[in-house]
Design an enzyme around this catalytic site. Structure first.
Site, short mmCIF file in Angstrom:
data_model
loop_
_atom_site.label_atom_id
_atom_site.label_comp_id
_atom_site.label_asym_id
_atom_site.label_seq_id
_atom_site.Cartn_x
_atom_site.Cartn_y
_atom_site.Cartn_z
N GLN A 76 -6.08 -6.81 -4.54
CA GLN A 76 -6.24 -7.34 -3.18
C GLN A 76 -7.30 -6.54 -2.41
O GLN A 76 -7.31 -5.31 -2.44
CB GLN A 76 -4.91 -7.24 -2.42
CG GLN A 76 -4.98 -7.97 -1.09
CD GLN A 76 -3.79 -7.70 -0.20
OE1 GLN A 76 -3.53 -6.55 0.18
NE2 GLN A 76 -3.05 -8.73 0.15
N GLY B 141 8.91 -13.02 2.53
CA GLY B 141 9.58 -12.48 3.71
C GLY B 141 11.08 -12.48 3.58
O GLY B 141 11.71 -13.54 3.54
N CYS C 240 -2.44 -7.68 7.02
CA CYS C 240 -2.03 -6.29 7.30
C CYS C 240 -2.02 -6.04 8.81
O CYS C 240 -3.02 -6.27 9.49
CB CYS C 240 -2.98 -5.32 6.61
SG CYS C 240 -2.55 -3.61 6.98
N ALA D 182 0.84 -1.19 0.00
CA ALA D 182 0.00 0.00 0.00
C ALA D 182 0.88 1.24 0.00
O ALA D 182 1.91 1.29 0.68
CB ALA D 182 -0.90 -0.02 1.24
C1 LIG Z 1 4.96 -0.21 2.77
C2 LIG Z 1 4.36 -1.58 2.79
C3 LIG Z 1 3.04 -1.74 2.42
C4 LIG Z 1 2.45 -3.02 2.44
N1 LIG Z 1 1.16 -3.15 2.02
C5 LIG Z 1 0.61 -4.39 1.95
C6 LIG Z 1 -0.69 -4.60 1.42
O1 LIG Z 1 -1.37 -3.66 0.96
N2 LIG Z 1 -1.19 -5.86 1.42
C7 LIG Z 1 -0.46 -6.92 1.90
O2 LIG Z 1 -0.95 -8.05 1.87
N3 LIG Z 1 0.78 -6.77 2.38
C8 LIG Z 1 1.33 -5.54 2.40
N4 LIG Z 1 2.62 -5.39 2.84
C9 LIG Z 1 3.41 -6.58 3.21
C10 LIG Z 1 4.23 -7.08 2.01
O3 LIG Z 1 3.38 -7.52 0.97
C11 LIG Z 1 5.15 -8.25 2.42
O4 LIG Z 1 4.35 -9.27 2.95
C12 LIG Z 1 6.17 -7.85 3.48
O5 LIG Z 1 6.77 -6.62 3.18
C13 LIG Z 1 7.26 -8.93 3.63
O6 LIG Z 1 7.92 -9.16 2.42
P1 LIG Z 1 9.38 -8.52 2.11
O7 LIG Z 1 10.30 -8.97 3.21
O8 LIG Z 1 9.74 -9.04 0.77
O9 LIG Z 1 9.18 -7.02 2.14
C14 LIG Z 1 3.21 -4.13 2.85
C15 LIG Z 1 4.54 -3.95 3.23
C16 LIG Z 1 5.12 -2.71 3.20
C17 LIG Z 1 6.56 -2.55 3.61
#
Ligand SMILES: Cc1cc2nc3c(=O)[nH]c(=O)nc-3n(C[C@H](O)[C@H](O)[C@H](O)COP(=O)(O)O)c2cc1C
Length: 336
Positions: free
Chosen positions: A82, A215, A112, A26
């Site tokens: 989503q 993750g 979230c 988001a």
């Molecule tokens: C700024 C930000 C916004 C996010 N918005 C969403 C979202 O709208 N929906 C969702 O399911 N996860 C959201 N996430 C979680 C990410 O999709 C992801 O699960 C999380 O960052 C872990 O993955 P990564 O280590 O690759 O960043 C958000 C994460 C961040 C950092």
């Protein structure tokens, strides 16, 4: 053997290369971001979370989040939108509205951790063991409302005392979800600590639908490790793609050929950044677009010489002209 991953995962009829997908983010992964992520190799994209209530009540800004980037060319495909919400009826109605935008997949947010979402009973609140029935009801309602595949994105659990991703994923599968993305952190952890990939592996063993591992994947090697250690069917990358959308190309190349990524030089970084910022301005107009561009630009500068000083300048960008000047200054300083 690296090449064994150059395969595809099918979420019903949706074919996705087993390289890496862009995670929903988001206020970060908007149409412009998804366009550059896709151009630089993302196998699949998930849009920013969209409020089911906002959609059903006709909020225009909410509805705008559903748009496919570059709809005419079908460029952003396969892609998911989503939805988040806590009431099955709203989620079902919202799913019908969302399906009208012709995404390939509708994903349900059950991860979230943000307070304003959780306090409405949505997002990771759905992971609380006492909400298991409601969670199942939401998946059931969304699956029954639309004829495109429905998936769900979860966390490992609400907190360290209730790690229940396996149970949650089984409920989702039972009610017709066709894939589950698992972020290996609890709600309580938010984004701290490290993701527990063991939970992803456990989910993979427990369900018969594709499992998307998520993750802490921040590069090609880590992506292959995620595939190897968890057995997941697809890897999803979020934060590491900020200011580095070519991470998807690096991953795809490594998965396909075993060729390790080579770093982009400053000119190449600034070229992608310019492309991205011009897209933001195209989509949002110069005034709102440049406000959004400030943070995106700052991410691209991470790690370059004098980044802190340039990032301060990013925070003051108001026009595309400002941006071109800053990019020119960065190149001149570097003697390029
Ligand atoms: C700024 C930000 C916004 C996010 N918005 C969403 C979202 O709208 N929906 C969702 O399911 N996860 C959201 N996430 C979680 C990410 O999709 C992801 O699960 C999380 O960052 C872990 O993955 P990564 O280590 O690759 O960043 C958000 C994460 C961040 C950092």
């Amino acid at each position: 053997m690296i090449c064994e991953y150059m395969e595809y995962v099918y979420i019903k009829n949706v074919k996705i290369a087993k390289t890496a997908a862009l995670a929903p983010m988001a206020d970060v992964a908007d149409g412009a971001f998804r366009t550059v992520a896709k151009k630089y190799g993302a196998a699949y994209t998930v849009g920013e979370m969209v409020s089911a209530k906002g959609l059903v009540y006709g909020d225009k800004k909410t509805a705008a989040l559903l748009k496919t980037a570059d709809f005419e060319s079908g460029f952003e495909r396969p892609r998911a939108v989503q939805l988040f919400g806590s009431e099955p009826e709203f989620m079902a109605k919202a799913a019908v509205i969302a399906a009208g935008e012709r995404p390939d997949i509708i994903d349900v947010n059950a991860g979230c951790p943000v307070a304003k979402v959780v306090k409405t009973g949505a997002g990771s609140a759905l992971l609380k063991p006492e909400n298991a029935k409601l969670f199942g009801g939401i998946i059931n309602a969304v699956v029954s409302a639309v004829d495109i595949p429905v998936t769900v994105k979860i966390r490992s659990g609400w907190d360290e005392n209730s790690i229940n991703a396996v149970e949650t994923a089984k409920i989702a599968e039972y009610y017709g979800a066709l894939a589950v993305a698992v972020h290996g952190r609890t709600k309580r952890q938010a984004y701290s600590g490290t993701a527990d990939w063991g939970v992803i592996a456990a989910v993979k063993k427990a369900v018969n639908i594709p499992v998307i591992g998520n993750g802490d994947v921040d590069g090609a090697e880590k992506c292959v490790q995620m595939y190897e250690r968890t057995g997941c069917d697809l890897v999803m990358v979020g934060r590491a793609a900020r200011g580095r959308p070519w991470i998807f190309r690096d991953i795809a190349r490594y998965v396909e050929t075993g060729e390790p990524p080579s770093a982009l030089d400053l000119t190449e970084i600034l070229a992608v950044m310019r492309e991205h910022i011009e897209l933001i301005v195209r989509d949002k107009g110069e005034s709102a677009g440049m406000r959004e561009a400030r943070k995106q630009a700052a991410w691209y500068l991470k790690g370059i010489r004098n980044a802190a000083g340039y990032r301060e300048k990013c925070a003051r960008l108001v026009s595309l002209k400002d941006f071109y000047e800053l990019a020119g200054r960065i190149l001149a300083d570097a003697g390029s």
